[in-house]
Every structure is written in structure tokens, then in C-alpha cells.
Design a protein around this motif. Structure first.
Motif, PDB file in Angstrom:
ATOM      1  N   GLU A  12      -0.686   2.403  -2.761  1.00 19.78           N
ATOM      2  CA  GLU A  12      -1.272   3.450  -3.556  1.00 19.78           C
ATOM      3  C   GLU A  12      -1.689   4.628  -2.694  1.00 19.78           C
ATOM      4  O   GLU A  12      -1.586   5.750  -2.831  1.00 19.78           O
ATOM      5  CB  GLU A  12      -2.247   2.934  -4.518  1.00 19.78           C
ATOM      6  N   SER A  13      -2.568   4.175  -1.602  1.00 17.94           N
ATOM      7  CA  SER A  13      -3.244   5.072  -0.687  1.00 17.94           C
ATOM      8  C   SER A  13      -2.151   5.842   0.135  1.00 17.94           C
ATOM      9  O   SER A  13      -2.495   7.099   0.609  1.00 17.94           O
ATOM     10  CB  SER A  13      -4.229   4.301   0.271  1.00 17.94           C
ATOM     11  N   LEU A  14      -0.912   5.336   0.419  1.00 16.63           N
ATOM     12  CA  LEU A  14       0.085   6.049   0.893  1.00 16.63           C
ATOM     13  C   LEU A  14       0.825   6.927   0.235  1.00 16.63           C
ATOM     14  O   LEU A  14       1.955   7.342   0.577  1.00 16.63           O
ATOM     15  CB  LEU A  14       1.004   5.141   1.799  1.00 16.63           C
ATOM     16  N   GLY A  15       0.760   6.546  -1.214  1.00 19.17           N
ATOM     17  CA  GLY A  15       1.641   7.324  -2.232  1.00 19.17           C
ATOM     18  C   GLY A  15       2.808   6.791  -2.619  1.00 19.17           C
ATOM     19  O   GLY A  15       3.943   7.597  -2.790  1.00 19.17           O
ATOM     20  N   LEU A  16       3.046   5.447  -2.206  1.00 15.39           N
ATOM     21  CA  LEU A  16       4.389   4.807  -2.035  1.00 15.39           C
ATOM     22  C   LEU A  16       4.616   3.715  -3.334  1.00 15.39           C
ATOM     23  O   LEU A  16       5.626   3.283  -3.458  1.00 15.39           O
ATOM     24  CB  LEU A  16       4.531   4.170  -0.814  1.00 15.39           C
ATOM     25  N   ALA A  17       3.590   3.642  -3.958  1.00 18.94           N
ATOM     26  CA  ALA A  17       3.597   2.406  -5.046  1.00 18.94           C
ATOM     27  C   ALA A  17       5.031   2.797  -6.056  1.00 18.94           C
ATOM     28  O   ALA A  17       5.740   1.844  -6.510  1.00 18.94           O
ATOM     29  CB  ALA A  17       2.684   2.576  -5.691  1.00 18.94           C
ATOM     30  N   ASP A  18       5.399   4.144  -6.171  1.00 21.36           N
ATOM     31  CA  ASP A  18       6.304   4.224  -7.292  1.00 21.36           C
ATOM     32  C   ASP A  18       7.547   4.337  -6.532  1.00 21.36           C
ATOM     33  O   ASP A  18       8.794   4.446  -7.278  1.00 21.36           O
ATOM     34  CB  ASP A  18       6.297   5.811  -7.553  1.00 21.36           C
ATOM     35  N   ALA A  19       7.883   4.015  -5.242  1.00 21.85           N
ATOM     36  CA  ALA A  19       8.963   4.231  -4.542  1.00 21.85           C
ATOM     37  C   ALA A  19       9.605   2.413  -4.373  1.00 21.85           C
ATOM     38  O   ALA A  19      10.528   2.451  -3.796  1.00 21.85           O
ATOM     39  CB  ALA A  19       8.821   4.685  -2.952  1.00 21.85           C
ATOM     40  N   LEU A  20       8.771   1.747  -4.655  1.00 23.48           N
ATOM     41  CA  LEU A  20       8.940   0.309  -4.731  1.00 23.48           C
ATOM     42  C   LEU A  20      10.590  -0.080  -5.505  1.00 23.48           C
ATOM     43  O   LEU A  20      11.137  -0.740  -4.845  1.00 23.48           O
ATOM     44  CB  LEU A  20       7.679  -0.661  -4.934  1.00 23.48           C
ATOM     45  N   ALA A  21      10.338   0.193  -6.741  1.00 25.62           N
ATOM     46  CA  ALA A  21      11.486  -0.069  -7.480  1.00 25.62           C
ATOM     47  C   ALA A  21      12.879   0.476  -6.858  1.00 25.62           C
ATOM     48  O   ALA A  21      13.672  -0.267  -7.065  1.00 25.62           O
ATOM     49  CB  ALA A  21      11.355   0.324  -9.153  1.00 25.62           C
ATOM     50  N   GLU A  22      12.731   1.756  -6.691  1.00 27.03           N
ATOM     51  CA  GLU A  22      14.032   2.373  -6.083  1.00 27.03           C
ATOM     52  C   GLU A  22      14.404   1.563  -4.988  1.00 27.03           C
ATOM     53  O   GLU A  22      15.812   1.637  -4.448  1.00 27.03           O
ATOM     54  CB  GLU A  22      13.730   4.025  -5.542  1.00 27.03           C
ATOM     55  N   ALA A  23      13.601   1.050  -3.765  1.00 27.11           N
ATOM     56  CA  ALA A  23      13.971   0.397  -2.664  1.00 27.11           C
ATOM     57  C   ALA A  23      14.188  -1.083  -2.952  1.00 27.11           C
ATOM     58  O   ALA A  23      14.720  -1.791  -2.150  1.00 27.11           O
ATOM     59  CB  ALA A  23      12.700   0.476  -1.949  1.00 27.11           C
ATOM     60  N   GLY A  24      14.275  -1.546  -4.319  1.00 25.24           N
ATOM     61  CA  GLY A  24      14.709  -2.827  -4.739  1.00 25.24           C
ATOM     62  C   GLY A  24      13.706  -3.845  -4.282  1.00 25.24           C
ATOM     63  O   GLY A  24      14.110  -5.005  -3.954  1.00 25.24           O
ATOM     64  N   LEU A  25      12.399  -3.425  -4.148  1.00 24.83           N
ATOM     65  CA  LEU A  25      11.312  -4.329  -3.740  1.00 24.83           C
ATOM     66  C   LEU A  25      10.572  -4.825  -5.023  1.00 24.83           C
ATOM     67  O   LEU A  25      10.236  -4.190  -6.064  1.00 24.83           O
ATOM     68  CB  LEU A  25      10.418  -3.574  -2.938  1.00 24.83           C
ATOM     69  N   PRO A  26       9.652  -5.753  -4.870  1.00 28.47           N
ATOM     70  CA  PRO A  26       8.681  -6.167  -6.114  1.00 28.47           C
ATOM     71  C   PRO A  26       7.554  -5.074  -6.311  1.00 28.47           C
ATOM     72  O   PRO A  26       7.422  -4.316  -5.529  1.00 28.47           O
ATOM     73  CB  PRO A  26       7.932  -7.246  -5.444  1.00 28.47           C
ATOM     74  N   THR A  27       7.650  -4.728  -7.755  1.00 27.22           N
ATOM     75  CA  THR A  27       6.634  -3.757  -8.168  1.00 27.22           C
ATOM     76  C   THR A  27       5.324  -4.434  -8.664  1.00 27.22           C
ATOM     77  O   THR A  27       5.365  -5.342  -8.649  1.00 27.22           O
ATOM     78  CB  THR A  27       7.378  -2.943  -9.399  1.00 27.22           C
TER      79      THR A  27
END
Length: 197
Positions: A12-27
Motif C-alpha cells: 500500500e505504501s508503494l501504491g501497488l496493492a491494486d496491481a496484484l490481481a492484474e499480475a496474477g498474484l494473491p490479493t
């Protein structure tokens, strides 16, 4: 603090939490007390190792792949805020039927003269490449042809053509191509970019 909470806070501090799903990673989501609830809790440790695996100091590594996905998502959201047409709205501008418009759009796309972005349920035709009458801008077509013929992703082509660039003194290539002093430079840049595809 649990490993899952620490990882979630970091993303979240990097602003990347929303990118997890698109990358196919656990959310993850947050429960009522603010703790991270992971979609695949048994993969949190593996995910942490994966995201911290790059660089000479892995504990401080930034997941470059996720940064790129997040940047791409932000850029796409920005592009969607700019004018674009559906078959129906473009047909209204052109004053012809939707079927005639659909045919013309597909023909122009097949000849690499029109960026057409497929979306669920149809297509988007970015307005930057069209005249007020809904026809392909003559000065933009020579930029589109090499890029689209090389197989450039339509989102990437849309972004490259409409985002300010240092090469064109802060102007978007689709705008700079109308400047006689920049036309040849922009056309050359499009051909070189296509060659690298």
C-alpha cells in the motif's frame, strides 16, 4: 505485526496493492480491525520472497514488474478520461449507420490506419486520431501505419501518440506531427519505434 500485515502495508505504501490481481498474484482486503486478509494466505511468504528478490539489497527491493503494471493501469485510466468513440457514437458523428461505421472502422484498423482498442462488449476508437467529422486525420495516419503494422498493442500506441514527449519538446506526437518543423522527426521516431517492436 503479522507477515501478511507487514507485506500489505508495504504494498500500500508503494501504491501497488491494486496491481496484484492484474499480475496474477494473491490479493488482500482489510478486515474490520484493519488486518490484511489474503486471498491465498499460504502464499504470503512466497509472495514476500518473490517481491523482494530483485536488486543487490533484496530486503529493500522494489517489485519492478508490479510498478510497471500499476503505471500501466494508471495510464489506461488516464486515457479513458480522454475522448473516445464507440461504434454508435462514431456513427452519429459520421452521420451513417452503425453497421457502416463498424465496417469502416475494421477496414481502417486492418490497413493500420486507425487505433482500435478492444474492450468487453465492443471497441473504443480514441478521438485524437479523428477529425471533427469522424474521419482519420491525414497527418496522423503515417504515424499509425508503422506502429500498428509492427503489432504494437493498441493501448501502447494510444499512449505513445498522445503523451507529451521530450523528443517533441513536451508535445504529444499526434499533436507535434502538425508542426512543419517537427513532422519529419515525429515520423522518423514512429518508424524507429516500430522497428524495435
Amino acid at each position: 505485526m503479522s507477515e501478511g500485515d507487514r507485506l500489505a502495508d508495504w504494498l500500500e505504501s508503494l501504491g501497488l496493492a491494486d496491481a496484484l490481481a492484474e499480475a496474477g498474484l494473491p490479493t488482500f482486503t482489510r478486515d474490520a480491525s484493519g488486518h490484511a486478509v489474503w486471498s491465498e494466505p499460504d502464499r504470503v511468504e512466497e509472495l514476500d520472497r518473490l517481491l523482494h528478490s530483485e536488486g543487490s539489497e533484496p530486503e529493500h527491493a522494489v517489485p519492478v514488474g508490479l510498478l510497471l503494471i500499476a503505471r500501466q493501469a494508471r495510464l489506461r485510466a488516464a486515457l479513458l478520461e480522454t475522448p473516445w468513440f464507440s461504434y454508435e457514437s462514431l456513427a452519429q458523428v459520421r452521420g451513417v449507420s452503425v453497421d457502416a461505421t463498424r465496417y469502416a472502422v475494421h477496414k481502417a484498423a486492418q490497413t493500420h490506419r486507425l487505433v482500435v482498442v478492444p474492450v468487453e462488449g465492443g471497441v473504443m476508437v480514441p478521438a485524437f486520431q479523428l477529425t471533427d467529422a469522424g474521419e482519420v486525420r491525414a497527418e496522423v495516419a503515417p504515424l499509425l501505419e508503422p506502429l500498428l503494422a509492427a503489432g504494437m498493442d493498441p493501448w501502447r500506441a494510444w499512449a505513445w501518440l498522445t503523451q507529451p514527449a521530450a523528443l517533441t519538446f513536451g508535445r504529444a506526437p499526434a499533436e507535434a506531427v502538425t508542426d512543419p518543423e517537427l513532422t519529419d522527426l515525429v515520423l522518423h521516431a514512429a518508424v524507429r519505434l516500430a522497428e524495435r517492436m
